[in-house]
Design an enzyme around this catalytic site. Structure first.
Site, mmCIF file in Angstrom:
data_model
loop_
_atom_site.group_PDB
_atom_site.id
_atom_site.type_symbol
_atom_site.label_atom_id
_atom_site.label_comp_id
_atom_site.label_asym_id
_atom_site.label_seq_id
_atom_site.Cartn_x
_atom_site.Cartn_y
_atom_site.Cartn_z
ATOM 1 N N GLY A 89 0.819 -1.208 0.000
ATOM 2 C CA GLY A 89 0.000 0.000 0.000
ATOM 3 C C GLY A 89 0.856 1.262 0.000
ATOM 4 N N THR A 90 1.969 1.209 0.706
ATOM 5 C CA THR A 90 2.843 2.386 0.785
ATOM 6 C C THR A 90 3.328 2.787 -0.601
ATOM 7 O OG1 THR A 90 3.521 1.830 3.027
ATOM 8 C CG2 THR A 90 5.029 3.224 1.764
ATOM 9 N N GLN A 113 -7.679 -0.112 3.903
ATOM 10 C CA GLN A 113 -8.429 -0.655 5.049
ATOM 11 C C GLN A 113 -9.895 -0.920 4.714
ATOM 12 O OE1 GLN A 113 -7.215 -1.747 7.788
ATOM 13 N NE2 GLN A 113 -5.202 -0.775 7.938
ATOM 14 N N ALA A 144 -2.172 -6.336 0.113
ATOM 15 C CA ALA A 144 -2.598 -7.737 0.273
ATOM 16 C C ALA A 144 -2.699 -8.154 1.734
ATOM 17 C CB ALA A 144 -1.611 -8.656 -0.459
ATOM 18 N N HIS A 145 -1.787 -7.656 2.575
ATOM 19 C CA HIS A 145 -1.719 -8.237 3.928
ATOM 20 C C HIS A 145 -2.825 -7.757 4.862
ATOM 21 C CE1 HIS A 145 0.447 -5.053 6.456
ATOM 22 N NE2 HIS A 145 0.573 -4.561 5.246
ATOM 23 N N THR A 181 11.267 -7.179 -11.707
ATOM 24 C CA THR A 181 10.618 -8.485 -11.846
ATOM 25 C C THR A 181 9.539 -8.625 -10.787
ATOM 26 O OG1 THR A 181 12.662 -9.396 -12.699
ATOM 27 C CG2 THR A 181 11.041 -10.985 -11.875
ATOM 28 N N CYS A 223 1.563 0.989 12.158
ATOM 29 C CA CYS A 223 2.711 1.412 11.365
ATOM 30 C C CYS A 223 3.542 2.413 12.145
ATOM 31 C CB CYS A 223 2.259 2.026 10.053
ATOM 32 S SG CYS A 223 1.230 0.921 9.106
HETATM 33 N N1 PLP Z 1 -2.753 2.856 3.920
HETATM 34 C C1 PLP Z 1 -3.396 2.517 5.040
HETATM 35 C C2 PLP Z 1 -4.707 3.147 5.344
HETATM 36 C C3 PLP Z 1 -2.833 1.575 5.920
HETATM 37 O O1 PLP Z 1 -3.483 1.254 7.037
HETATM 38 C C4 PLP Z 1 -1.579 1.020 5.601
HETATM 39 C C5 PLP Z 1 -0.910 0.080 6.531
HETATM 40 O O2 PLP Z 1 -1.193 0.056 7.707
HETATM 41 C C6 PLP Z 1 -0.950 1.403 4.401
HETATM 42 C C7 PLP Z 1 -1.559 2.314 3.603
HETATM 43 C C8 PLP Z 1 0.381 0.832 4.012
HETATM 44 O O3 PLP Z 1 0.242 -0.444 3.455
HETATM 45 P P1 PLP Z 1 1.511 -1.435 3.406
HETATM 46 O O4 PLP Z 1 1.705 -1.942 4.787
HETATM 47 O O5 PLP Z 1 1.093 -2.500 2.448
HETATM 48 O O6 PLP Z 1 2.652 -0.638 2.883
#
Ligand code: PLP
Length: 371
Positions: A76-77, A171, A192-193, A229, A314
């Site tokens: 997501g980041t 989320q 995914a996680h 890749t 995070c």
């Molecule tokens: N966006 C939101 C709202 C999240 O809660 C998170 C992770 O907690 C992320 C982005 C980041 O995702 P990732 O852990 O896959 O980088």
């Protein structure tokens, strides 16, 4: 005397990361046996490519978009960073994930109300001030409070100002029907996680015609928009998780009822629930035990075998007040006593009983129990 059997661990931190589903693990293990590089034209390469294509279709199914709109990332980041790279001012709600707030220099924060929802009139005003070429970033569900954001309305405002829209749906996936956003946003981030897939893989959904400024360059992968890749096993696991999540939205009603019953019990014992009157994703609860530091609570729950988070996972480790609760105007001492409890699709009443029992026990020991 027989020793007491250790109590099973209770995992209530699904917003930090959800357990990998058995079907996901099986699919990933099979994918690890694919030797080919998906860019190779020989048979093993084509087999790896076919596995990616299947996963792409499954992730597209979760969002209701064409498979060609799915661009795989490392999570997501990265999806947020890629969406917001490039020129133009970014207006982001003040409660976005740090990966959105830090994606572009000089991001303008759009305030939220005490209900945890972005202020749409402030968005309108700030867009008028920002001028043409602006981008709006608004998450669909907040990771700390679960508050659902008015992405449909914000998108209409942004369109009137000629601004592009990015939605962090990390989320919301598996908890809300993402197909409702089809055609309303230019880009949408997934991870995914958070839905029972592996860590370290995600996607950016890119609408037709939306411009991107690639941040990883060199190879021609992902239609030249993300070089490198592909993480074949991770992506296959993501696809399997997306398939499961698509069929699981109805389970959220049961999870919501469980969450609401838990909140009623915590409130009766002196807890303060944030965004209680705001539409929220069904699995998330942010609750303060006034006067008891969140870190103390997290440690006490951990000793009782229960995993929850203090604020955003995070940012846990660093003991900083939650920028989400601060943006809502929650006083620092109350925000510092807030813990996030996040349920999964299989969470049951016995686990909630354990959490409530531990919560009430701690409140009593701390002299904070209401009754
Ligand atoms: N966006 C939101 C709202 C999240 O809660 C998170 C992770 O907690 C992320 C982005 C980041 O995702 P990732 O852990 O896959 O980088």
């Amino acid at each position: 005397m027989p020793a007491t059997a250790p109590r099973a661990p209770v995992y209530l931190d699904h917003n930090a990361s959800a357990p990998v589903e058995p079907a996901v693990r099986d699919a990933m293990i099979a994918a690890l046996d694919l030797p080919g590089n998906p860019s190779s034209v020989h048979g093993p390469g084509r087999a790896a490519r076919a596995a990616l294509d299947r996963a792409r279709a499954d992730v597209a199914g979760l969002v209701g978009c064409p498979a060609g709109s799915v661009l795989f990332t490392s999570g997501g980041t990265e999806a947020n960073a890629l969406a917001l790279a490039g020129p133009g001012p970014v207006l982001a709600s003040a409660i976005e994930h740090d990966s959105v707030l830090a994606a572009a220099p000089g991001t303008i924060r759009v305030p939220v109300g005490g209900d945890g929802v972005v202020d749409l009139s402030a968005l309108e005003r700030l867009l008028a001030e920002a001028g043409p070429g602006a981008r709006v970033a608004l998450m669909l569900a907040n990771n700390e409070t679960g508050a659902i954001q008015p992405v449909v309305e914000a998108s209409a405002i942004a369109r009137r100002h000629g601004a592009r829209v990015h939605c962090d749906a990390v989320q919301a996936a598996g908890r809300l029907d993402l197909t409702a956003l089809a055609g309303l946003v230019d880009t949408l981030a997934l991870s995914a996680h958070k839905i029972g897939g592996p860590k370290g893989v995600g996607a950016l959904i890119v609408a037709d015609g939306a411009e991107l400024s690639p941040i990883l360059r060199g190879g021609g992968q992902e239609r030249r928009r993300r070089a490198g890749t592909e993480n074949v096993a991770g992506i296959v696991g993501f696809g399997a998780a997306a398939r499961l999540a698509s069929g699981r939205l109805q389970a959220m009603e049961r999870v919501g009822a469980l969450r609401d019953a838990m909140e009623a019990r915590l409130r009766a014992a002196g807890g303060q629930v944030f965004c209680a009157g705001t539409p929220r994703v069904a699995n998330t609860s942010c609750v303060a035990m006034p006067g008891v530091a969140a870190q103390t609570q997290v440690m006490a729950f951990d000793l009782a075998g229960i995993a929850v988070s203090a604020g955003a996972a995070c940012s846990s480790g660093k003991i900083a007040p939650s920028h989400v609760l601060a943006a809502m105007g929650v006083p620092a001492d109350l925000a510092g006593a807030a813990v996030r409890v996040s349920l999964g699709p299989a969470t049951g009443p016995a686990e909630i009983d354990r959490l409530v029992e531990a919560w009430v026990g701690l409140a009593r020991r701390a002299g904070r129990h209401a009754a």
